[in-house]
Design a protein around this motif. Structure first.
Motif, PDB file in Angstrom:
ATOM      1  N   MET A 109       0.849  -1.199   0.000  1.00 41.40           N
ATOM      2  CA  MET A 109       0.000   0.000   0.000  1.00 41.40           C
ATOM      3  C   MET A 109       0.887   1.253   0.000  1.00 41.40           C
ATOM      4  SD  MET A 109      -2.521   1.306   3.010  1.00 41.40           S
ATOM      5  CE  MET A 109      -3.869   0.288   2.440  1.00 41.40           C
ATOM      6  N   ASP A 110       0.597   2.126  -0.897  1.00 43.61           N
ATOM      7  CA  ASP A 110       1.307   3.399  -0.872  1.00 43.61           C
ATOM      8  C   ASP A 110       0.424   4.412  -0.141  1.00 43.61           C
ATOM      9  OD1 ASP A 110       2.309   5.942  -1.375  1.00 43.61           O
ATOM     10  OD2 ASP A 110       3.322   5.217  -3.161  1.00 43.61           O
ATOM     11  N   LEU A 111       0.954   4.935   0.960  1.00 42.78           N
ATOM     12  CA  LEU A 111       0.103   5.752   1.826  1.00 42.78           C
ATOM     13  C   LEU A 111      -0.241   7.099   1.217  1.00 42.78           C
ATOM     14  CD1 LEU A 111       1.896   4.970   5.165  1.00 42.78           C
ATOM     15  CD2 LEU A 111      -0.451   4.380   4.615  1.00 42.78           C
ATOM     16  N   THR A 112       0.546   7.531   0.274  1.00 40.28           N
ATOM     17  CA  THR A 112       0.322   8.886  -0.221  1.00 40.28           C
ATOM     18  C   THR A 112      -0.351   8.935  -1.589  1.00 40.28           C
ATOM     19  OG1 THR A 112       2.563   8.795  -1.085  1.00 40.28           O
ATOM     20  CG2 THR A 112       2.261   9.911   1.019  1.00 40.28           C
ATOM     21  N   GLU A 113      -0.262   7.833  -2.349  1.00 41.23           N
ATOM     22  CA  GLU A 113      -0.658   7.917  -3.755  1.00 41.23           C
ATOM     23  C   GLU A 113      -2.039   7.358  -4.041  1.00 41.23           C
ATOM     24  OE1 GLU A 113       1.349   9.256  -6.417  1.00 41.23           O
ATOM     25  OE2 GLU A 113       2.319  10.104  -4.651  1.00 41.23           O
ATOM     26  N   GLN A 114      -2.754   6.936  -2.989  1.00 41.20           N
ATOM     27  CA  GLN A 114      -4.064   6.356  -3.240  1.00 41.20           C
ATOM     28  C   GLN A 114      -5.050   7.390  -3.760  1.00 41.20           C
ATOM     29  OE1 GLN A 114      -4.213   4.501   0.687  1.00 41.20           O
ATOM     30  NE2 GLN A 114      -5.851   3.255  -0.201  1.00 41.20           N
ATOM     31  N   GLN A 115      -5.807   6.989  -4.755  1.00 39.90           N
ATOM     32  CA  GLN A 115      -6.836   7.872  -5.298  1.00 39.90           C
ATOM     33  C   GLN A 115      -8.120   7.663  -4.504  1.00 39.90           C
ATOM     34  OE1 GLN A 115      -6.024   8.902  -8.990  1.00 39.90           O
ATOM     35  NE2 GLN A 115      -7.206  10.657  -8.250  1.00 39.90           N
ATOM     36  N   THR A 116      -8.768   8.747  -4.119  1.00 34.39           N
ATOM     37  CA  THR A 116     -10.038   8.614  -3.404  1.00 34.39           C
ATOM     38  C   THR A 116     -11.154   9.271  -4.210  1.00 34.39           C
ATOM     39  OG1 THR A 116      -9.825  10.720  -2.246  1.00 34.39           O
ATOM     40  CG2 THR A 116      -8.844   8.780  -1.179  1.00 34.39           C
ATOM     41  N   ILE A 117     -12.363   8.970  -3.814  1.00 35.65           N
ATOM     42  CA  ILE A 117     -13.506   9.598  -4.489  1.00 35.65           C
ATOM     43  C   ILE A 117     -13.475  11.111  -4.242  1.00 35.65           C
ATOM     44  CG2 ILE A 117     -16.047   9.655  -4.601  1.00 35.65           C
ATOM     45  CD1 ILE A 117     -15.986   6.655  -3.772  1.00 35.65           C
ATOM     46  N   ARG A 118     -13.024  11.477  -3.075  1.00 36.37           N
ATOM     47  CA  ARG A 118     -12.858  12.907  -2.780  1.00 36.37           C
ATOM     48  C   ARG A 118     -11.925  13.586  -3.781  1.00 36.37           C
ATOM     49  NH1 ARG A 118     -13.447  16.490   1.327  1.00 36.37           N
ATOM     50  NH2 ARG A 118     -11.923  18.170   1.275  1.00 36.37           N
ATOM     51  N   ASP A 119     -10.849  12.896  -4.128  1.00 35.62           N
ATOM     52  CA  ASP A 119      -9.912  13.452  -5.122  1.00 35.62           C
ATOM     53  C   ASP A 119     -10.615  13.686  -6.459  1.00 35.62           C
ATOM     54  OD1 ASP A 119      -7.848  13.256  -3.274  1.00 35.62           O
ATOM     55  OD2 ASP A 119      -7.238  11.267  -3.976  1.00 35.62           O
ATOM     56  N   LEU A 120     -11.465  12.731  -6.861  1.00 42.75           N
ATOM     57  CA  LEU A 120     -12.166  12.889  -8.135  1.00 42.75           C
ATOM     58  C   LEU A 120     -13.053  14.128  -8.105  1.00 42.75           C
ATOM     59  CD1 LEU A 120     -13.254   9.196  -8.974  1.00 42.75           C
ATOM     60  CD2 LEU A 120     -11.112  10.383  -9.523  1.00 42.75           C
ATOM     61  N   TYR A 121     -13.754  14.305  -6.996  1.00 43.44           N
ATOM     62  CA  TYR A 121     -14.623  15.484  -6.896  1.00 43.44           C
ATOM     63  C   TYR A 121     -13.813  16.783  -6.835  1.00 43.44           C
ATOM     64  CZ  TYR A 121     -19.083  13.139  -6.886  1.00 43.44           C
ATOM     65  OH  TYR A 121     -20.189  12.446  -7.286  1.00 43.44           O
ATOM     66  N   ALA A 122     -12.656  16.710  -6.229  1.00 41.99           N
ATOM     67  CA  ALA A 122     -11.806  17.906  -6.175  1.00 41.99           C
ATOM     68  C   ALA A 122     -11.326  18.274  -7.580  1.00 41.99           C
ATOM     69  CB  ALA A 122     -10.612  17.665  -5.251  1.00 41.99           C
ATOM     70  N   LEU A 123     -10.975  17.266  -8.370  1.00 38.37           N
ATOM     71  CA  LEU A 123     -10.558  17.526  -9.751  1.00 38.37           C
ATOM     72  C   LEU A 123     -11.727  18.056 -10.577  1.00 38.37           C
ATOM     73  CD1 LEU A 123      -8.252  14.430 -10.433  1.00 38.37           C
ATOM     74  CD2 LEU A 123      -7.548  16.836 -10.331  1.00 38.37           C
ATOM     75  N   LEU A 124     -12.898  17.473 -10.354  1.00 40.71           N
ATOM     76  CA  LEU A 124     -14.096  17.921 -11.065  1.00 40.71           C
ATOM     77  C   LEU A 124     -14.349  19.403 -10.799  1.00 40.71           C
ATOM     78  CD1 LEU A 124     -16.645  16.855 -12.702  1.00 40.71           C
ATOM     79  CD2 LEU A 124     -17.793  16.776 -10.491  1.00 40.71           C
ATOM     80  N   GLU A 125     -14.245  19.766  -9.554  1.00 40.51           N
ATOM     81  CA  GLU A 125     -14.436  21.151  -9.107  1.00 40.51           C
ATOM     82  C   GLU A 125     -13.499  22.095  -9.852  1.00 40.51           C
ATOM     83  OE1 GLU A 125     -16.092  23.823  -6.042  1.00 40.51           O
ATOM     84  OE2 GLU A 125     -16.642  21.849  -6.780  1.00 40.51           O
ATOM     85  N   LYS A 126     -12.253  21.649 -10.012  1.00 40.74           N
ATOM     86  CA  LYS A 126     -11.253  22.466 -10.700  1.00 40.74           C
ATOM     87  C   LYS A 126     -11.311  22.292 -12.214  1.00 40.74           C
ATOM     88  CE  LYS A 126      -7.722  20.885  -8.197  1.00 40.74           C
ATOM     89  NZ  LYS A 126      -6.314  20.696  -7.843  1.00 40.74           N
ATOM     90  N   GLU A 127     -12.332  21.558 -12.684  1.00 40.75           N
ATOM     91  CA  GLU A 127     -12.479  21.259 -14.120  1.00 40.75           C
ATOM     92  C   GLU A 127     -11.241  20.571 -14.692  1.00 40.75           C
ATOM     93  OE1 GLU A 127     -13.892  24.730 -16.128  1.00 40.75           O
ATOM     94  OE2 GLU A 127     -15.719  24.830 -14.909  1.00 40.75           O
ATOM     95  N   GLU A 128     -10.645  19.696 -13.876  1.00 36.89           N
ATOM     96  CA  GLU A 128      -9.460  18.976 -14.335  1.00 36.89           C
ATOM     97  C   GLU A 128      -9.665  17.471 -14.355  1.00 36.89           C
ATOM     98  OE1 GLU A 128      -6.097  20.057 -11.949  1.00 36.89           O
ATOM     99  OE2 GLU A 128      -6.317  22.196 -12.370  1.00 36.89           O
ATOM    100  N   LEU A 129     -10.924  17.053 -14.160  1.00 41.57           N
ATOM    101  CA  LEU A 129     -11.137  15.612 -14.077  1.00 41.57           C
ATOM    102  C   LEU A 129     -10.895  14.927 -15.422  1.00 41.57           C
ATOM    103  CD1 LEU A 129     -11.884  13.309 -12.204  1.00 41.57           C
ATOM    104  CD2 LEU A 129     -14.275  13.633 -12.801  1.00 41.57           C
ATOM    105  N   SER A 130     -11.036  15.675 -16.511  1.00 47.75           N
ATOM    106  CA  SER A 130     -10.889  15.048 -17.829  1.00 47.75           C
ATOM    107  C   SER A 130      -9.515  14.412 -18.012  1.00 47.75           C
ATOM    108  CB  SER A 130     -11.159  16.077 -18.929  1.00 47.75           C
ATOM    109  OG  SER A 130     -10.266  17.159 -18.769  1.00 47.75           O
ATOM    110  N   LYS A 131      -8.554  14.864 -17.224  1.00 49.43           N
ATOM    111  CA  LYS A 131      -7.239  14.240 -17.378  1.00 49.43           C
ATOM    112  C   LYS A 131      -7.195  12.794 -16.872  1.00 49.43           C
ATOM    113  CE  LYS A 131      -4.883  15.915 -13.179  1.00 49.43           C
ATOM    114  NZ  LYS A 131      -4.089  17.008 -12.619  1.00 49.43           N
ATOM    115  N   LEU A 132      -8.213  12.408 -16.105  1.00 45.68           N
ATOM    116  CA  LEU A 132      -8.283  11.001 -15.676  1.00 45.68           C
ATOM    117  C   LEU A 132      -9.231  10.183 -16.557  1.00 45.68           C
ATOM    118  CD1 LEU A 132      -8.315  11.140 -11.751  1.00 45.68           C
ATOM    119  CD2 LEU A 132      -6.410  10.687 -13.296  1.00 45.68           C
ATOM    120  N   GLN A 133      -9.967  10.851 -17.426  1.00 47.90           N
ATOM    121  CA  GLN A 133     -10.899  10.179 -18.346  1.00 47.90           C
ATOM    122  C   GLN A 133     -10.171   9.049 -19.071  1.00 47.90           C
ATOM    123  OE1 GLN A 133     -14.185  11.244 -19.778  1.00 47.90           O
ATOM    124  NE2 GLN A 133     -14.110   9.789 -21.456  1.00 47.90           N
TER     125      GLN A 133
END
Lengths: 461, 461
Positions: B1-25
C-alpha cells in the motif's frame, strides 16, 4: 487585544533566522510574560522575560532606580515596552531597552521555585509551578507540538478522528486492571443500567467499525490502567494514539507506523528546535543524534523467529544475558530488546509475527497455526514504542480463538459481527503518547511528561 | 500500500471542481469501500461505492452475469477496478466502468441496515453500524473535521494544547454530579491514597497555571457529568474545548470566542460541503442560511442588565412569556434566550456581566459588587453554545468569595496561590463540543453526534 497581530519572542527569533530582524531594530515593541531571571548592576537592571512562545527569553534592560520594581524576581509576571536593539556581539542576539516595565504579579516569599537547581522529584510535588522551570517549560511545549502534528499527519492523510468512549461497559475479561466507575457507590449499576462500567484501556475495538466504513480512522485520547506498578514507564492515566485502516495488512501497518512517526518527530524537531537543543545539552547528550537517526534511517523488519536465532547466536558467541532461555513462545525481556536494537541493528526495528499465545485474541492468525500478524516497534533506549497487528477478519477463526481463551462471547457479539457484515482486511496500532514524549525529550520518567501525572499512590489535585 | 498515492472519491470530486477531471478520463483506477446501493438492469449492474473519503459515492457499472457477485447489496465491502468515464449529461458527473469487481465482505441475512429509511432511535441501538447510513456517515465526518480545525486554529494562534487530567482528586463542592472512580470498590481510597477520586467536569482549574506561564493554552478532551437528566442536550460523557489566555479581559474573551468559532465553522463548511448540503436537504432546511449568517454577521454584545430591559419592554408591548419575572439575579430561561437571539437580535449574542450569584466562584468580581465578568454565547436554535469569564485574579477577593460559598479552601489552596505568585489577568471559556456538532449538522439530539453516546440509563458496549 488583537489576536493576530501580537508580536512574540518566537517571532523575533524567526526573523533573526531569516536575517530580517534588522527591520524591527529601533522599533517600540511590547511583551508580557513571566520572569525567568533578574539581576542588576548599579542603576541598570536586566531581566529575562519568557512569554511562553518559545524556549528562549527576551533580555530586557531598564533603569533600576524605581523602587516599585525592586521585587522583580523569578516567577513574577511583567509587561514591558521598549525599543528593540540588535546586539550581534553579545551573548543574546538582541535585547529590549525598556522605557516601561510594569510588575503585574509579584511572588510571595514562600514561592517554591528558586534560582537554584531543583530535583525532578521535588518538582513533581508542585505541578502548578514546575512548568516555569527550563526543563518542564520545554517538556510541555514539545508535548503540545507532538500532539498537534499527530492530528496534522492523520488529517493530511485522510484519517478521521473518532472519539471512542472513555466509559465502557464492554466486558474486559476480568483482568482486574481497570478502574470502576459509579455515580453512586451504593447503587453501582443504577446510573447506566450496567453492572460493570469502567474506564477504557484502549479505543481499538470501538474504532474498528469506523475503519470498516471510513477506510482510515484513529483515536487519540486518554486511556487507563489500574496496574499497581510503580515504574518510571507506567501511569494510571495516559494518552494513546490508535489508528486503524482498511485494506491494510501487517506490512502496511509497519509502513504507516514508520511514516507517521518520522513525520511527527521531524516536524516537532523543527518546531521546537530551541527546546530540543536544551534537552540535548542538559538531559541527554545523545538525544539529537538519536532523533536524527530515527527520522533518517529505515526501520529494520525482523521476524520473531529470526530474532530468536540472532539472540541464540549472540549467546553462542559469548554474550551473557540474564535470561538465556529463548524458546519460541516466550516474550523478550528488555535486555533482549536492547541487544537487538542497540547492538545488532543499531536503530529501531519492527519485530513481526509473534507466537499467538503471547498476543491478543483479535490478531490475525497466520497460516503456520502458531503465530499471529503482530508487530512491535522497538526503539533503542525506549524499548517498545508501538504495538500493532493485522486484525483477524474471519468470523470463525476469531470465534474459535475467543472460545479457546474462554472469553465472554455474548459481550463481544457486536465486535464479532463486524466480521460477518462487510468485513475488510484491516490493521492498526497503538502508540503510548507519553513514550513518544520521552523519546523526543530524553526525559526518563513518565511522570515528567504528564501535566498532572496519575500513578499508583501518586495523585495531586 | 502506498500511503500517499491512493486515489479517493474525494480526489475525483476535487478535480471535477477544478475542471481537471478530464485528465483522468479513460484511465484505469481502483477503489475499495462499502456499498451504499446496488441494482441491476438485465446484464448491467450498478453499485454506489463509498470509500469514506467524502459523502458522495462512486457509481460503478459492471457486467452482472457473474454469479458470485449476486450477493452484493447495502453494507457489503468491495474492491473495484475500471476505467473512469465522464458523464456530464447524467445525474452523477462520472462513473467507473469496472473490469473487476471483487466482493470482499458479504452481509448476513440479519444485517440490521436495509435500504428503507430507519429511525434515529433504532439506529442508536446499533452504533457499530449506523455510520454506514447517509446521515451518520456525514455526522462523524463533520465531527472529525470540526475537531481538527479546533486544533488547527489554536496551533496557528500560538496556543498550547495541555492535557489536563480526567481523574481528579480536587474537591468538587459535593455537587453530587460527578462519577466516582475506584480500582477496588472495597478499598476505594487505596489505589491513589485519596478518598474522593472522580472524573473531571472541566479542565479549567488545571489549565489556568499553564496559561499563566505559556500565555495561551487550551484543553480539549472528554468531561463527565453524572446528571440524571434525560434531555436531548445532555450526555454523561462529552468533549469540551477550554482555552485560557493571559493578559485577557472579558471583551478579549468574546473576541477569541467569535474569531475561533467563525474559523472552525467556516473551514468545516468548506471541507464538508457535500455533507452539509445533505443536512440542509434532509435534516434542517435553514441550516446553510443559518451557518452563513453565523460566520458572516458580527455577534452582538449585550449587558445582562440591558437584556432584562429588552425583555421587560417586549412584555409591555404584549409578548407573552411563560415566565415573566425578570428581576436582576435570575437566570434566563430558554424562551428568553430564544426571544433575544431569534426575535430581537436575529443572530448570536454575547450576554455579559451576569449577577454573581448565578455564576461560578472563580469569575472576576466587577466594581459594582453585584456582577461578575461572565459571558454566555447564545445562538438561535441552539441556545447556550459557550460560557466563559475573566477570572478573579485578586487573592483576597477570590478567597472571600470562596468563604462566602463555604468552599473547602484547603483543597483549593494550590489554585488560590496562582493569585499570589506571578498572577496575570486572564480569561477563558468552555465550549461543549457536541453542541458545536449539533450547530453545524442540524442534528437535534446529542446522542446522534457521539460515536457511542453515554447518557443516563443509556450505554452500549
Amino acid at each position: 487585544m488583537d489576536l493576530t497581530e501580537q508580536q512574540t519572542i518566537r517571532d523575533l527569533y524567526a526573523l533573526l533566522e531569516k536575517e530580517e530582524l534588522s527591520k524591527l531594530q529601533g522599533q517600540t515593541l511590547s511583551f508580557g510574560g513571566f520572569v525567568r531571571n533578574a539581576r542588576s548592576m548599579g542603576q541598570v537592571a536586566f531581566l529575562s522575560l519568557n512569554d511562553g512562545s518559545c524556549f528562549e527569553n527576551l533580555q530586557v534592560v531598564y533603569d533600576a532606580s524605581k523602587d516599585e520594581l525592586s521585587g522583580i524576581r523569578l516567577g513574577c509576571s511583567v509587561q514591558v515596552e521598549g525599543v528593540l536593539v540588535l546586539t550581534p556581539e553579545a551573548k543574546q542576539p538582541f535585547e529590549l531597552k525598556a522605557s516601561r516595565v510594569e510588575l503585574i504579579g509579584k511572588v510571595a516569599d514562600d514561592f517554591p521555585l528558586q534560582k537554584k537547581r531543583t530535583s525532578f522529584e521535588f518538582l513533581r510535588t508542585i505541578p502548578q509551578w514546575r512548568m516555569k522551570t527550563n526543563t518542564f517549560n520545554a517538556v510541555f511545549r514539545v508535548r503540545s507540538a507532538l500532539a498537534y502534528y499527530i492530528h496534522e499527519y492523520f488529517f493530511q492523510h485522510g484519517f478521521y478522528w473518532i472519539h471512542t468512549p472513555i466509559l465502557t461497559a464492554n466486558d474486559c475479561e476480568g483482568e482486574g486492571q481497570t478502574f470502576q466507575v459509579t455515580a453512586d457507590a451504593k447503587k453501582p449499576a443504577e446510573f447506566f443500567n450496567k453492572d460493570n462500567v469502567h474506564l477504557t484501556v484502549s479505543g481499538q475495538l470501538h474504532v474498528e467499525p469506523f475503519a470498516l466504513t471510513y477506510g482510515k480512522v484513529y483515536t487519540f485520547g486518554p486511556t487507563f490502567r489500574a496496574e499497581k506498578s510503580n515504574t518510571v514507564r507506567h501511569a494510571a492515566e495516559f494518552w494513546m494514539v490508535e489508528p486503524e485502516f482498511s485494506f491494510a495488512h501487517l506490512l502496511d501497518d509497519c509502513d504507516l507506523m514508520e511514516d507517521f512517526l518520522k513525520y511527527v518527530v521531524s516536524k516537532t524537531m523543527e518546531r521546537c528546535e530551541q527546546d530540543i537543543r536544551f534537552f540535548n545539552e542538559r538531559i541527554d547528550s545523545h538525544l539529537l543524534e538519536r532523533l536524527k537517526e530515527f527520522i533518517e534511517k529505515p526501520f529494520a523488519r525482523v521476524e520473531y523467529r529470526d530474532a530468536l536465532k540472532l539472540l541464540e547466536k549472540a549467546k553462542e558467541e559469548g554474550h551473557r544475558f540474564e535470561v538465556e532461555d529463548f524458546r519460541f513462545g516466550l516474550d523478550f525481556g528488555s535486555e533482549h530488546e536492547k541487544y537487538l536494537t542497540e547492538v545488532i541493528f543499531k536503530g529501531p526495528i519492527f519485530l513481526i509475527n509473534y507466537p499467538k499465545d503471547i498476543k491478543a485474541f483479535y490478531m490475525k492468525q497466520n497460516d503456520d497455526g502458531e503465530t499471529v500478524a503482530a508487530v512491535d516497534l522497538l526503539v533503542p533506549q525506549i524499548g517498545e514504542l508501538c504495538g500493532g497487528s493485522e486484525r483477524e477478519c474471519d468470523y470463525d477463526k476469531l470465534l474459535s480463538r475467543m472460545e479457546e481463551l474462554h472469553m465472554n462471547i455474548e459481550a463481544y457479539q457486536w465486535y464479532l459481527d463486524l466480521r460477518k457484515n462487510g468485513s475488510i482486511p484491516h490493521s492498526g496500532f497503538g502508540l503510548g503518547f507519553e513514550r513518544l514524549v520521552m523519546l523526543v525529550t530524553g526525559m526518563q520518567n513518565i511522570r515528567d511528561t504528564l501535566p498532572y501525572p496519575r500513578c499508583y499512590k501518586d495523585m495531586l489535585f
